[in-house]
Design a protein around this motif. Sequence first.
Motif, PDB file in Angstrom:
ATOM      1  N   ASP A   1      11.970  -2.657 -98.770  1.00 15.35           N
ATOM      2  CA  ASP A   1      11.675  -1.111 -98.860  1.00 15.35           C
ATOM      3  C   ASP A   1      10.984  -0.951 -96.673  1.00 15.35           C
ATOM      4  O   ASP A   1      10.041  -1.651 -97.033  1.00 15.35           O
ATOM      5  CB  ASP A   1      11.237  -0.567 -99.817  1.00 15.35           C
TER       6      ASP A   1
ATOM      7  N   PHE B   1      12.220 -14.075-104.140  1.00 17.95           N
ATOM      8  CA  PHE B   1      13.410 -13.286-104.114  1.00 17.95           C
ATOM      9  C   PHE B   1      14.301 -14.554-105.034  1.00 17.95           C
ATOM     10  O   PHE B   1      15.837 -14.465-105.142  1.00 17.95           O
ATOM     11  CB  PHE B   1      13.815 -12.727-102.905  1.00 17.95           C
TER      12      PHE B   1
ATOM     13  N   ASN C   1      24.023  -9.043-107.928  1.00 14.66           N
ATOM     14  CA  ASN C   1      23.140 -10.097-108.039  1.00 14.66           C
ATOM     15  C   ASN C   1      23.271 -11.006-106.016  1.00 14.66           C
ATOM     16  O   ASN C   1      24.512 -11.372-105.799  1.00 14.66           O
ATOM     17  CB  ASN C   1      23.278 -10.736-108.878  1.00 14.66           C
TER      18      ASN C   1
ATOM     19  N   TYR D   1      16.647 -14.751-108.014  1.00 16.81           N
ATOM     20  CA  TYR D   1      17.902 -15.030-107.818  1.00 16.81           C
ATOM     21  C   TYR D   1      18.416 -15.978-108.811  1.00 16.81           C
ATOM     22  O   TYR D   1      18.964 -16.333-109.603  1.00 16.81           O
ATOM     23  CB  TYR D   1      18.325 -14.863-106.401  1.00 16.81           C
TER      24      TYR D   1
ATOM     25  N   GLN E   1      16.326  -4.113-109.957  1.00 14.00           N
ATOM     26  CA  GLN E   1      17.223  -4.605-109.488  1.00 14.00           C
ATOM     27  C   GLN E   1      15.413  -4.544-107.789  1.00 14.00           C
ATOM     28  O   GLN E   1      15.675  -3.772-107.558  1.00 14.00           O
ATOM     29  CB  GLN E   1      18.454  -4.138-108.761  1.00 14.00           C
TER      30      GLN E   1
ATOM     31  N   ASP F   1      18.636 -11.581-101.054  1.00 11.31           N
ATOM     32  CA  ASP F   1      18.275 -10.199-101.332  1.00 11.31           C
ATOM     33  C   ASP F   1      17.898  -9.113-102.006  1.00 11.31           C
ATOM     34  O   ASP F   1      16.880  -8.340-101.813  1.00 11.31           O
ATOM     35  CB  ASP F   1      19.657  -9.757 -99.739  1.00 11.31           C
ATOM     36  N   LYS F   2      18.693  -9.252-103.115  1.00 11.78           N
ATOM     37  CA  LYS F   2      18.896  -8.394-103.513  1.00 11.78           C
ATOM     38  C   LYS F   2      19.313  -8.476-105.476  1.00 11.78           C
ATOM     39  O   LYS F   2      19.793  -8.473-105.998  1.00 11.78           O
ATOM     40  CB  LYS F   2      19.717  -6.923-103.902  1.00 11.78           C
TER      41      LYS F   2
ATOM     42  N   SER G   1      14.301  -5.428-103.903  1.00 13.14           N
ATOM     43  CA  SER G   1      14.978  -4.956-102.544  1.00 13.14           C
ATOM     44  C   SER G   1      14.387  -4.661-102.020  1.00 13.14           C
ATOM     45  O   SER G   1      12.608  -4.287-102.027  1.00 13.14           O
ATOM     46  CB  SER G   1      16.418  -4.330-101.745  1.00 13.14           C
TER      47      SER G   1
END
Length: 363
Positions: free
Chosen positions: A362, A252, A289, A256, A358, A292-293, A360
Amino acid sequence: MFNDNSENIKLEVFSPVFIGTGNEYYCSEFYFIKRKGITKLSRSNLDFIARKLYHLDFELFMDFLDVLKNGDNFKNQQNDKEPRGLHKFLLNSVKTVDKNLYFNFLKNSLYECNLCYGNDIEDKYNIGCIKENIKTKNESYIPGSSIKGAIRNSILYSKLNLINTKNDDVNKIINNQNKKLDSFMRNLNFTDTFNGIKEPAIYGVESFGTKRNTFTFLETIDKGSILKFKYYNSANPNLDRKTSNYDIDDIFKCVYDFSMDLFDEEINFAEKNGLYALEDFYNNIYKLNSIDKPFIRLGQGSGVLAVSQMLNIKNSRKSLNDFTKFRKDNEIRKFYNYDFPKTKKLIVNSDMPLGWVQLSKDN
């Protein structure tokens, strides 16, 4: 078997995703239907229609074959206000002879698509050729290979360090890093998305930055769709501890960092070219943005390998003139009135880009 580094990941679509199969279908294979007042495009089961007509009405069967081989049905049109192809055949030939048979054909279609281009009758009959999105059991999904490819290039972007590198040495460094990354990526695994999308969305798309006619229709996974997949690391910790410890948080972070630099480039491009809707889109997802996501781009229109390498090269050069010199020295494609990248595939009437999602956890 999934190890301790496995994670369930949620993927939310922010702009339509197209991952093609190389296949196309034509207006000899679909028709339009109303569902609660909304026009949808329905892809027909041609085998079912052919078998029924062959046994029930051979003359209609021969007319049906004529529809399938008519070259006019393979082309997109302009200002065509009359039905054509299969839609015209079902209305004018089948329905007038046998209404029950007509409705039986409608009932046994393969799947339906939301019509996000051509809501007006003058527009929808222009659709002649549609590029098909990848599917399983007639449901669109995102392959793990597409996810892995996009993530690979985010990791490549993070690993490349071209600052103070001479233009003559850039390609060698990139090639060496790519070879190392191939070995590293073998143990990072991404499944296909678990859930499929039953109704893809049809959009008209064309390229900005070329004089050629690039207008085309695409089946896509539409914005707002939620899909899920799993990441797992299969590296043996006794043999490769560094790779085995590489978890989704590390991934991630790379995604990012790459997307943030790319957003700056995209916003600057939109500003320079007066693409205000595109600028608004990128400003919006820029704000959303986070580590984490993070956002990542998938499918057609992403050009992730070329983008990750060229953006890194551009950011490492001392000036835009130095970057331009690098491109000339390496004979990198044709030059346009903007420096990077070469083209933009945008959705007609909205200037929305393709493929932004996006990610993330789950939990």
